[in-house]
Design an enzyme around this catalytic site. Structure first.
Site, PDB file in Angstrom:
ATOM      1  N   SER A  14       9.916  11.537  16.335  1.00  0.00           N
ATOM      2  CA  SER A  14       8.892  12.326  17.031  1.00  0.00           C
ATOM      3  C   SER A  14       9.460  13.094  18.220  1.00  0.00           C
ATOM      4  CB  SER A  14       7.726  11.445  17.486  1.00  0.00           C
ATOM      5  OG  SER A  14       8.150  10.494  18.448  1.00  0.00           O
ATOM      6  N   ARG A  34      22.780   6.914  24.052  1.00  0.00           N
ATOM      7  CA  ARG A  34      23.286   5.616  24.481  1.00  0.00           C
ATOM      8  C   ARG A  34      24.799   5.548  24.337  1.00  0.00           C
ATOM      9  NH1 ARG A  34      19.787   1.864  20.744  1.00  0.00           N
ATOM     10  NH2 ARG A  34      20.288   3.576  19.398  1.00  0.00           N
ATOM     11  N   ASP A  69      25.073   5.782  30.670  1.00  0.00           N
ATOM     12  CA  ASP A  69      24.539   4.427  30.749  1.00  0.00           C
ATOM     13  C   ASP A  69      23.497   4.416  31.863  1.00  0.00           C
ATOM     14  OD1 ASP A  69      23.927   1.766  30.936  1.00  0.00           O
ATOM     15  OD2 ASP A  69      26.002   1.076  31.052  1.00  0.00           O
ATOM     16  N   LYS A  71      21.408   2.335  32.709  1.00  0.00           N
ATOM     17  CA  LYS A  71      21.180   1.047  33.368  1.00  0.00           C
ATOM     18  C   LYS A  71      22.194   0.802  34.480  1.00  0.00           C
ATOM     19  CE  LYS A  71      19.312  -0.737  29.081  1.00  0.00           C
ATOM     20  NZ  LYS A  71      19.565  -1.562  27.919  1.00  0.00           N
ATOM     21  N   PHE A  93      10.478   6.291  24.453  1.00  0.00           N
ATOM     22  CA  PHE A  93      10.767   4.862  24.452  1.00  0.00           C
ATOM     23  C   PHE A  93       9.458   4.080  24.485  1.00  0.00           C
ATOM     24  CE2 PHE A  93      14.466   6.604  26.899  1.00  0.00           C
ATOM     25  CZ  PHE A  93      15.422   6.352  25.931  1.00  0.00           C
ATOM     26  N   ASP A 165       5.012  11.277  12.817  1.00  0.00           N
ATOM     27  CA  ASP A 165       6.044  11.617  13.798  1.00  0.00           C
ATOM     28  C   ASP A 165       6.204  13.127  13.933  1.00  0.00           C
ATOM     29  OD1 ASP A 165       6.743   9.031  14.586  1.00  0.00           O
ATOM     30  OD2 ASP A 165       8.200   8.812  12.972  1.00  0.00           O
TER      31      ASP A 165
END
Length: 183
Positions: A14, A34, A69, A71, A93, A165
């Site tokens: 989507s 990622r 990254d 995070k 997400f 989607d």
């Protein structure tokens, strides 16, 4: 959409459909992937090992990809620098993921007050199902599309194409274009 820069935090169907449509209309789309794996569709339905799948290419042509990254503190710093120079951020997400990374709406707007944010989620940002995953098959079944396919006396069937989607991506792109006109 020449001159419009979009930060693309999307994956699978989507979200990439939404940002692909915007890229076709001239937006500069920067896809964030990622580390290590990239977008999951790079390897789905892959014909030649080591070459991006046609599926990935179809959904992500005319985009620039980067790996960050999000995070890691340095990754978040890089993202905030990028966000300062973007007009739109699109993510698909599960609800709360960007918040966990320290990129909630308040933070995004503190970094860039004019940023338009589209969150393509299955069940929205609030409510009893907000954190549930959402995929085309779920909504095609809930909306009755699966009931319309298959044998007349048989069970409902998936149409074998992620229509839900694709529609979410189309409406997402239209929503962004409308928001940009409003600015």
């Amino acid at each position: 959409l020449d001159g419009v820069r979009i930060l693309d935090f999307t994956h699978v169907q989507s979200g990439p459909t939404c940002t692909q449509l915007l890229a076709w209309f001239g937006a500069d789309v920067i896809k964030v992937e990622r580390p290590g794996t990239g977008d999951i569709t790079r390897g789905q339905l892959q014909d030649i090992k080591g070459v991006d799948s046609l599926y990935f290419t179809m959904l992500n042509g005319n985009k620039r990809s980067i790996t960050i990254d999000s995070k890691h503190p340095k990754g978040k710093e890089i993202l905030e620098r990028l966000i300062r120079h973007c007009d739109v951020l699109v993510e698909n997400f599960r609800t709360g993921t960007l918040d966990k990374w320290g990129l909630d709406l308040a933070t995004l707007h503190a970094v860039n007050p004019r940023l338009t944010v589209l969150r393509l989620t299955g069940f929205g940002q609030t409510g009893p199902k907000a954190r549930d995953p959402g995929f085309a098959r779920i909504f095609e079944a809930m909306g009755g599309l699966a009931h319309l396919t298959g044998e007349p006396e048989g069970s409902p069937q998936h149409i074998n194409y992620p229509m839900g989607d694709m529609m979410a991506g189309l409406f997402g792109a239209f929503s962004i274009a409308s928001a940009l006109v409003e600015m």
